[in-house]
Design a protein around this motif. Sequence first.
Motif, short mmCIF file in Angstrom:
data_model
loop_
_atom_site.label_atom_id
_atom_site.label_comp_id
_atom_site.label_asym_id
_atom_site.label_seq_id
_atom_site.Cartn_x
_atom_site.Cartn_y
_atom_site.Cartn_z
N GLY A 263 -10.63 -11.81 -14.12
CA GLY A 263 -9.43 -11.77 -13.30
C GLY A 263 -9.19 -10.38 -12.77
O GLY A 263 -9.73 -9.40 -13.27
N GLU A 264 -8.39 -10.28 -11.72
CA GLU A 264 -8.12 -9.01 -11.07
C GLU A 264 -6.63 -8.84 -10.85
O GLU A 264 -5.92 -9.80 -10.55
N ALA A 265 -6.17 -7.61 -11.01
CA ALA A 265 -4.80 -7.25 -10.66
C ALA A 265 -4.86 -6.30 -9.49
O ALA A 265 -5.92 -5.75 -9.18
N LEU A 266 -3.74 -6.10 -8.83
CA LEU A 266 -3.67 -5.16 -7.71
C LEU A 266 -2.81 -3.97 -8.08
O LEU A 266 -1.72 -4.13 -8.65
N PHE A 267 -3.31 -2.78 -7.78
CA PHE A 267 -2.50 -1.58 -7.89
C PHE A 267 -1.69 -1.44 -6.60
O PHE A 267 -2.20 -1.68 -5.51
N GLY A 268 -0.42 -1.01 -6.74
CA GLY A 268 0.42 -0.86 -5.56
C GLY A 268 1.15 0.46 -5.53
O GLY A 268 1.47 1.03 -6.58
N ILE A 269 1.41 0.95 -4.33
CA ILE A 269 2.27 2.11 -4.10
C ILE A 269 3.68 1.57 -3.96
O ILE A 269 3.97 0.79 -3.05
N GLY A 270 4.58 1.95 -4.87
CA GLY A 270 5.93 1.42 -4.88
C GLY A 270 6.88 2.21 -4.00
O GLY A 270 6.99 3.43 -4.13
N ILE A 271 7.58 1.50 -3.12
CA ILE A 271 8.51 2.12 -2.17
C ILE A 271 9.79 1.29 -2.15
O ILE A 271 9.76 0.07 -2.32
N ALA A 272 10.92 1.94 -1.93
CA ALA A 272 12.19 1.22 -1.87
C ALA A 272 12.14 0.14 -0.78
O ALA A 272 11.68 0.41 0.33
N PRO A 273 12.58 -1.07 -1.08
CA PRO A 273 12.46 -2.18 -0.13
C PRO A 273 13.13 -1.93 1.22
O PRO A 273 12.68 -2.46 2.24
N ASP A 274 14.20 -1.14 1.22
CA ASP A 274 14.89 -0.91 2.50
C ASP A 274 14.24 0.21 3.33
O ASP A 274 14.64 0.46 4.47
N ALA A 275 13.22 0.88 2.78
CA ALA A 275 12.52 1.93 3.53
C ALA A 275 11.40 1.29 4.34
O ALA A 275 10.21 1.57 4.14
N GLU A 276 11.78 0.44 5.28
CA GLU A 276 10.81 -0.38 6.00
C GLU A 276 9.82 0.45 6.82
O GLU A 276 8.63 0.14 6.90
N GLU A 277 10.31 1.54 7.45
CA GLU A 277 9.42 2.38 8.24
C GLU A 277 8.37 3.04 7.37
O GLU A 277 7.19 3.13 7.74
N LEU A 278 8.78 3.51 6.19
CA LEU A 278 7.84 4.17 5.29
C LEU A 278 6.84 3.17 4.73
O LEU A 278 5.66 3.51 4.57
N ILE A 279 7.28 1.97 4.44
CA ILE A 279 6.37 0.93 3.94
C ILE A 279 5.29 0.64 4.98
O ILE A 279 4.10 0.61 4.68
N SER A 280 5.72 0.42 6.23
CA SER A 280 4.78 0.13 7.30
C SER A 280 3.83 1.29 7.54
O SER A 280 2.61 1.10 7.73
N LEU A 281 4.36 2.52 7.52
CA LEU A 281 3.54 3.70 7.73
C LEU A 281 2.50 3.85 6.62
O LEU A 281 1.33 4.16 6.88
N THR A 282 2.92 3.63 5.39
CA THR A 282 2.01 3.76 4.26
C THR A 282 0.90 2.72 4.33
O THR A 282 -0.28 3.03 4.11
N GLN A 283 1.26 1.50 4.67
CA GLN A 283 0.24 0.45 4.81
C GLN A 283 -0.75 0.80 5.91
O GLN A 283 -1.97 0.70 5.72
#
Length: 318
Positions: A263-283
Amino acid sequence: MNTTQARVVLTAAAVAGALMLVGCGGKPVGATDANGGVDTAPAAVDIPAGDLASDVLKGLEADPELAERVPADIKKNGLTIATADGYPPMEMFDEDGKAMIGVDMSFARAMGALWGVEVNIENSDPNAMVPGVASGRYDMVISGLNDTEVRREKVTFVDYAKSAGAFVVAKGNPKGIKSPDDMCGKTLAVLDNGYYMQLAETYSEDCVAAGAEKIRILGFANDPEALLQLQNGRADAGMNDFPVAQYRVSQSDDKLEAVEIPGEALFGIGIAPDAEELISLTQDTMNQLMDDGSYADILDAWDLSGMGIDEATINKGN
């Protein structure tokens, strides 16, 4: 990352009484240029001697399109990242005992280079990292965190790597532990209050449901302490992420070995949900690193190519 050891604020270089990564050349990141606009020239992201991906990072320059999208407060103050040491090769101290290195820190510095901003890495209490992002103390957490449903209640994850779990056992695997079923009736040492503690409890419930003995679970504040129980005979196995398990084995003087868990898990970079611009930029930034080959080069530098994924996603963990 799942440790609970108390942390202090640390970064890769000491400047003006605060330990943080800073730009060089006498001009602060985000300063106004000669034309009155925001300067997107690359910040001089300090690269510690122990960063195995240093050659890759030195070749990165600020990308104007990405840099333009950086939130104003990050342009002004730099990118503040929460992490927690003690989980090599994901994150750990360099030999100087001050700078943070590891594959996660290489990715953090790569983002800073592409955005043309300083990177402020804070070595934090693991239990305070996600709440710290949610409260705005940190811009993001990069610390070998598994993207889980429970954590997604507080942060949004940009998934950037995969990792199978692993049991760490004595060399030769004398107890014959090859799968979670083999742990029924045995003793397992894991980090307290983290992903693998939850997984251990699930495995134990499965044992009982199948009519077998439950797993005796020992929880500890940090990974080395948990593995010490295996070495002194108090536990039959330890458990954590496969790359971390491999690293622990490599440092054990041939006394331990790792058994990959299916099985596999995913590592994630955690960002505040309302920081939509930062989430999109990071992705988009992680996907650019994947597309231009820098992502693979960073993983290769840390001998972690098996963690690579083809696309950075949002909240796709288990």
